[in-house]
Write a protein that holds these residues in place. Structure first.
Motif, mmCIF file in Angstrom:
data_model
loop_
_atom_site.group_PDB
_atom_site.id
_atom_site.type_symbol
_atom_site.label_atom_id
_atom_site.label_comp_id
_atom_site.label_asym_id
_atom_site.label_seq_id
_atom_site.Cartn_x
_atom_site.Cartn_y
_atom_site.Cartn_z
ATOM 1 N N PHE A 47 -3.661 5.105 -1.145
ATOM 2 C CA PHE A 47 -4.430 6.090 -0.391
ATOM 3 C C PHE A 47 -3.899 7.460 -0.800
ATOM 4 O O PHE A 47 -2.694 7.714 -0.702
ATOM 5 C CB PHE A 47 -4.287 5.893 1.115
ATOM 6 C CG PHE A 47 -5.139 4.790 1.668
ATOM 7 C CD1 PHE A 47 -6.420 5.054 2.141
ATOM 8 C CD2 PHE A 47 -4.675 3.493 1.705
ATOM 9 C CE1 PHE A 47 -7.216 4.037 2.652
ATOM 10 C CE2 PHE A 47 -5.454 2.455 2.212
ATOM 11 C CZ PHE A 47 -6.734 2.732 2.686
ATOM 12 N N LEU A 48 -4.792 8.317 -1.270
ATOM 13 C CA LEU A 48 -4.371 9.597 -1.828
ATOM 14 C C LEU A 48 -5.131 10.740 -1.181
ATOM 15 O O LEU A 48 -6.358 10.818 -1.260
ATOM 16 C CB LEU A 48 -4.625 9.608 -3.341
ATOM 17 C CG LEU A 48 -4.370 10.909 -4.073
ATOM 18 C CD1 LEU A 48 -2.894 11.277 -4.027
ATOM 19 C CD2 LEU A 48 -4.846 10.804 -5.520
ATOM 20 N N SER A 49 -4.388 11.621 -0.503
ATOM 21 C CA SER A 49 -4.992 12.816 0.070
ATOM 22 C C SER A 49 -5.283 13.803 -1.052
ATOM 23 O O SER A 49 -4.394 14.183 -1.811
ATOM 24 C CB SER A 49 -4.037 13.450 1.088
ATOM 25 O OG SER A 49 -4.560 14.662 1.578
ATOM 26 N N ILE A 50 -6.551 14.177 -1.175
ATOM 27 C CA ILE A 50 -6.974 15.057 -2.269
ATOM 28 C C ILE A 50 -7.183 16.469 -1.749
ATOM 29 O O ILE A 50 -7.836 16.681 -0.726
ATOM 30 C CB ILE A 50 -8.275 14.547 -2.918
ATOM 31 C CG1 ILE A 50 -8.019 13.230 -3.645
ATOM 32 C CG2 ILE A 50 -8.827 15.569 -3.898
ATOM 33 C CD1 ILE A 50 -9.215 12.708 -4.393
ATOM 34 N N VAL B 141 0.837 -1.197 0.000
ATOM 35 C CA VAL B 141 0.000 0.000 0.000
ATOM 36 C C VAL B 141 0.874 1.250 0.000
ATOM 37 O O VAL B 141 1.771 1.390 0.829
ATOM 38 C CB VAL B 141 -0.938 0.027 1.227
ATOM 39 C CG1 VAL B 141 -1.812 1.277 1.196
ATOM 40 C CG2 VAL B 141 -1.804 -1.229 1.255
ATOM 41 N N VAL B 142 0.592 2.137 -0.947
ATOM 42 C CA VAL B 142 1.288 3.424 -1.007
ATOM 43 C C VAL B 142 0.354 4.496 -0.470
ATOM 44 O O VAL B 142 -0.793 4.611 -0.918
ATOM 45 C CB VAL B 142 1.716 3.765 -2.449
ATOM 46 C CG1 VAL B 142 2.299 5.180 -2.501
ATOM 47 C CG2 VAL B 142 2.742 2.758 -2.945
ATOM 48 N N VAL B 143 0.837 5.260 0.491
ATOM 49 C CA VAL B 143 0.054 6.332 1.107
ATOM 50 C C VAL B 143 0.632 7.675 0.667
ATOM 51 O O VAL B 143 1.751 8.031 1.046
ATOM 52 C CB VAL B 143 0.062 6.221 2.646
ATOM 53 C CG1 VAL B 143 -0.706 7.388 3.263
ATOM 54 C CG2 VAL B 143 -0.525 4.889 3.086
ATOM 55 N N PHE B 144 -0.117 8.385 -0.152
ATOM 56 C CA PHE B 144 0.273 9.741 -0.535
ATOM 57 C C PHE B 144 -0.495 10.695 0.373
ATOM 58 O O PHE B 144 -1.632 11.101 0.082
ATOM 59 C CB PHE B 144 -0.073 10.005 -2.004
ATOM 60 C CG PHE B 144 0.774 9.238 -2.978
ATOM 61 C CD1 PHE B 144 2.156 9.268 -2.889
ATOM 62 C CD2 PHE B 144 0.193 8.476 -3.978
ATOM 63 C CE1 PHE B 144 2.958 8.559 -3.785
ATOM 64 C CE2 PHE B 144 0.966 7.774 -4.875
ATOM 65 C CZ PHE B 144 2.355 7.808 -4.782
ATOM 66 N N HIS B 145 0.142 11.058 1.480
ATOM 67 C CA HIS B 145 -0.526 11.890 2.487
ATOM 68 C C HIS B 145 0.537 12.631 3.287
ATOM 69 O O HIS B 145 1.605 12.083 3.590
ATOM 70 C CB HIS B 145 -1.365 11.016 3.423
ATOM 71 C CG HIS B 145 -2.369 11.773 4.234
ATOM 72 N ND1 HIS B 145 -2.016 12.610 5.274
ATOM 73 C CD2 HIS B 145 -3.727 11.826 4.149
ATOM 74 C CE1 HIS B 145 -3.113 13.137 5.796
ATOM 75 N NE2 HIS B 145 -4.156 12.689 5.137
ATOM 76 N N PRO C 67 4.801 15.248 -1.652
ATOM 77 C CA PRO C 67 3.600 15.063 -2.479
ATOM 78 C C PRO C 67 3.632 13.749 -3.244
ATOM 79 O O PRO C 67 4.627 13.015 -3.173
ATOM 80 C CB PRO C 67 3.676 16.267 -3.430
ATOM 81 C CG PRO C 67 5.147 16.528 -3.563
ATOM 82 C CD PRO C 67 5.726 16.258 -2.212
ATOM 83 N N PRO C 68 2.569 13.419 -3.977
ATOM 84 C CA PRO C 68 2.553 12.165 -4.740
ATOM 85 C C PRO C 68 3.702 12.104 -5.724
ATOM 86 O O PRO C 68 4.145 13.120 -6.260
ATOM 87 C CB PRO C 68 1.200 12.222 -5.476
ATOM 88 C CG PRO C 68 0.358 13.113 -4.632
ATOM 89 C CD PRO C 68 1.293 14.148 -4.077
ATOM 90 N N ARG C 69 4.170 10.903 -5.960
ATOM 91 C CA ARG C 69 5.262 10.727 -6.907
ATOM 92 C C ARG C 69 4.715 10.656 -8.342
ATOM 93 O O ARG C 69 3.619 10.160 -8.564
ATOM 94 C CB ARG C 69 6.028 9.445 -6.577
ATOM 95 C CG ARG C 69 6.816 9.552 -5.279
ATOM 96 C CD ARG C 69 7.778 8.410 -5.116
ATOM 97 N NE ARG C 69 8.718 8.651 -4.041
ATOM 98 C CZ ARG C 69 9.721 7.842 -3.739
ATOM 99 N NH1 ARG C 69 9.895 6.715 -4.408
ATOM 100 N NH2 ARG C 69 10.545 8.141 -2.760
#
Length: 218
Positions: free
Chosen positions: A79-82, A37-41, A66-68
């Motif tokens: 999981f992506l923080s928008i 699981v990759v967490v972009f947060h 930030p996201p890669r």
């Protein structure tokens, strides 16, 4: 007397033995424990809570912000923080064919956030502040929906190939009927016999006849 209680994952057990539904739940949980699981947060309170819950489930996690611009091929779930500052064009993996399912992490609702989530192609949503309850359910449902969508696309592709194949065979039969002055049944028999003798699909023979006809026309 039956004894009902919950195990560490909240699963119902009867006399300490799982029912059929619980065995399915156990399989889902084992599947979750194998995920990358990759967490972009951002590394804030919600980010920490999210990582803690994922580690409690047993997932292998990594966090970035930030996201890669690129994803590891081993990524199973995101999981992506928008937030409204996102520039969707910066991330080619959004909505790409090989993109794993994305669960959006949102702090508030408004049309901009909803529209952004649709553009990104998220398959699930969790709200901030992150809580223990609901995360596991969101992961299971998101992955199942993602799987169902993928299988649906495969079925559509198979049907499209089938329809295209029918059209190809029909065109080849038409060519044979016109050139040899034979019936539709006789034309189909020729296609079938040629496919059988050459051990290929009948559509392959049909495509060859259509191609040959196009060359002859030139």
């Amino acid at each position: 007397m039956s004894v009902w209680f919950q195990d560490d994952w909240g699963c119902n057990l009867t006399n300490g033995k799982p029912t059929q539904a619980l065995r399915l739940t156990s399989e889902l949980l084992r599947d979750l424990r194998s995920l990358n699981v990759v967490v972009f947060h951002p590394q804030d309170k919600d980010g920490e809570m999210l990582l803690q819950q994922l580690e409690r489930i047993g997932c292998r996690t990594s966090q970035f912000w930030p996201p890669r611009p690129e994803l590891s091929e081993l990524t199973d779930l995101i999981f992506l923080s928008i937030n409204p500052e996102f520039n969707v064009a910066e991330y080619a993996w959004f909505n790409s064919e090989n993109c794993p399912p994305i669960i959006a992490v949102v702090a508030y609702e408004n049309p901009t956030i909803v529209n952004l989530a649709l553009k990104i192609g998220v398959k699930g949503v969790v709200a901030c502040p992150i809580r223990e309850f609901g995360l596991l359910t969101s992961m299971v449902i998101t992955r199942q929906c993602f799987k169902d969508i993928a299988e649906g696309r495969k079925r559509i592709q198979r049907l499209e190939r089938k329809v295209a194949g029918v059209a190809t065979v029909y065109e080849a039969k038409r060519i044979l009927m016109a050139s040899k002055k034979i019936s539709e049944e006789e034309a189909y028999a020729i296609l079938r016999d040629q496919a059988k003798s050459k051990r290929v699909e009948i559509e392959v023979i049909a495509e060859t006849i259509i191609y040959a006809q196009s060359i002859m026309s030139i």
